[in-house]
Design an enzyme around this catalytic site. Sequence first.
Site, PDB file in Angstrom:
ATOM      1  N   CYS A   1       1.002  17.441  26.520  1.00  0.00           N
ATOM      2  CA  CYS A   1      -0.447  17.674  26.503  1.00  0.00           C
ATOM      3  C   CYS A   1      -1.099  17.083  27.757  1.00  0.00           C
ATOM      4  O   CYS A   1      -0.912  15.907  28.055  1.00  0.00           O
ATOM      5  CB  CYS A   1      -1.047  17.040  25.257  1.00  0.00           C
ATOM      6  SG  CYS A   1      -2.844  17.133  25.231  1.00  0.00           S
TER       7      CYS A   1
ATOM      8  N   ASP B   1      13.156  25.477  48.773  1.00  0.00           N
ATOM      9  CA  ASP B   1      13.979  24.858  47.740  1.00  0.00           C
ATOM     10  C   ASP B   1      14.307  25.915  46.676  1.00  0.00           C
ATOM     11  O   ASP B   1      13.407  26.458  46.048  1.00  0.00           O
ATOM     12  CB  ASP B   1      13.168  23.703  47.140  1.00  0.00           C
ATOM     13  CG  ASP B   1      13.909  22.948  46.068  1.00  0.00           C
ATOM     14  OD1 ASP B   1      14.951  23.427  45.601  1.00  0.00           O
ATOM     15  OD2 ASP B   1      13.414  21.872  45.684  1.00  0.00           O
TER      16      ASP B   1
ATOM     17  N   CYS C   1      -3.863  14.965  19.808  1.00  0.00           N
ATOM     18  CA  CYS C   1      -5.309  15.086  20.024  1.00  0.00           C
ATOM     19  C   CYS C   1      -5.745  16.490  19.572  1.00  0.00           C
ATOM     20  O   CYS C   1      -4.911  17.309  19.194  1.00  0.00           O
ATOM     21  CB  CYS C   1      -5.658  14.821  21.491  1.00  0.00           C
ATOM     22  SG  CYS C   1      -5.310  16.195  22.610  1.00  0.00           S
TER      23      CYS C   1
ATOM     24  N   CYS D   1      -3.627  14.066  26.538  1.00  0.00           N
ATOM     25  CA  CYS D   1      -3.225  12.765  25.980  1.00  0.00           C
ATOM     26  C   CYS D   1      -1.749  12.429  26.188  1.00  0.00           C
ATOM     27  O   CYS D   1      -1.325  11.324  25.846  1.00  0.00           O
ATOM     28  CB  CYS D   1      -3.572  12.704  24.494  1.00  0.00           C
ATOM     29  SG  CYS D   1      -2.471  13.696  23.471  1.00  0.00           S
TER      30      CYS D   1
ATOM     31  N   CYS E   1      -1.542  20.320  20.092  1.00  0.00           N
ATOM     32  CA  CYS E   1      -1.110  18.989  20.503  1.00  0.00           C
ATOM     33  C   CYS E   1      -0.928  18.130  19.255  1.00  0.00           C
ATOM     34  O   CYS E   1      -1.722  18.196  18.322  1.00  0.00           O
ATOM     35  CB  CYS E   1      -2.155  18.360  21.423  1.00  0.00           C
ATOM     36  SG  CYS E   1      -1.737  16.645  21.824  1.00  0.00           S
TER      37      CYS E   1
HETATM   38 ZN   LIG Z   1      -3.191  15.918  23.339  1.00  0.00          ZN
END
Ligand SMILES: [Zn+2]
Length: 415
Positions: free
Chosen positions: A204, A339, A223, A207, A220
């Site tokens: 997330c 790359d 949160c 958070c 999430c």
């Molecule tokens: Zn979150």
Amino acid sequence: MPLRAKVASSVSRTAAALSRAAGRGDGSVIGGWIGLKIDPDLLAHLSAGRAIALVSGTNGKTTTTRLTSAAVGVLGRVATNSFGANMPSGHTSALAKAGSTPYAVLEVDEHYLAQVLEATEPHVVALLNLSRDQLDRAKEVAMMAQLWRAALVRHTDVRVVANADDPLVVWAATPPGDPARGIKPPHVTWFSAGQRWHDDSWVCPECGSTIQRSGEQWWCTGCPLRRPEPHWVVEDEGVLDPSGAWHKVSLQLPGKVNLGNAATALAVAAEFGVRPVDAVSRLGIVTSVAGRYAQVDKDGRNIRLLLAKNPASWLEAFDMADEAPTLLSINARDPDGMDTSWLYDVDFAPLRGRQVLITGDRAYDLAVRLDVNDVPFQHVRTFDDALRAVPPGRLEVIANYTAFQDIRAELDRVI
Ligand SMILES: [Zn+2]
């Protein structure tokens, strides 16, 4: 426009025309660059008086910009940077070249979104997706989401059209308002375009907790961030609009990902007042976009070109490609990023059972990758060799940026 801007605009058009005449490409980058040297505010001057939509994201922006231009074209003339020159020099050049138009739809490199928002003061900004791209120089994706979010805080009047299926985009599109300072959160219309690639959004951005998924939902675990209810949804071979009406979408572009791009285009056009029922037939006019999805017939082979630049777009390309012989081509020149370790982020297993050919500067990187994935392959030196190695019928070509350009040039020579 002020005199300085008029001069800059005129010089920009002339420089672009000279560059084209000299066979140095379409001239949009050099033209815009010179114009901005003469008048650093030229993009702002050229944007004034136009209703503008910006389209940004890691993948699909060139195609979505093209479809959106077609949809907004219901209302009047639309200026657009149709050749994929998606930095401010390209925007400046596109607007100078188009002359006065009521509308503009501009593809924007995701790193330049904040700057172009500032200069163009658009009516709408469409946020498609964020995933890893060009490992050696691109910003980390969560940092990109942070930049977008910060840019939107400074432009709360812009209407945002954003992908509900990408957690990073959802977070970027929903900065909190601050009533004490008179900052309101942006107005967001959500579309669902699906997201096959999940490996950049397990964490997330708000958070740091884990993102969980079930079917098309995601949320999430730490949160309130979760998938918003989309207003525009791809369903079967069409698009559901916010009123619940379903519109059949007949595209000449392959894959579910392009139906998602069509839904985005209809959603953006609706922000200008275009009814989906009026725009939907215009989407079918778009055939190839800067050579992408172009089909060429040669010696009984029907060759289709698919551009794939990064892990997310390789997954989409495998989904779009028919069960047919497939040529993969990889370069690692400057525009591609140097790359190639991202090859290990892509699961090539969907190619098992197809005849697979490889070519390009970094064909041996591909060879190792395919070997690890248990996908048999054959190396060819040129595109002509590839054609001779496959039976008549469809040949799918999936290539990254400069490899794609090489094959287009080689096709022009052999046909
Ligand atoms: Zn979150």
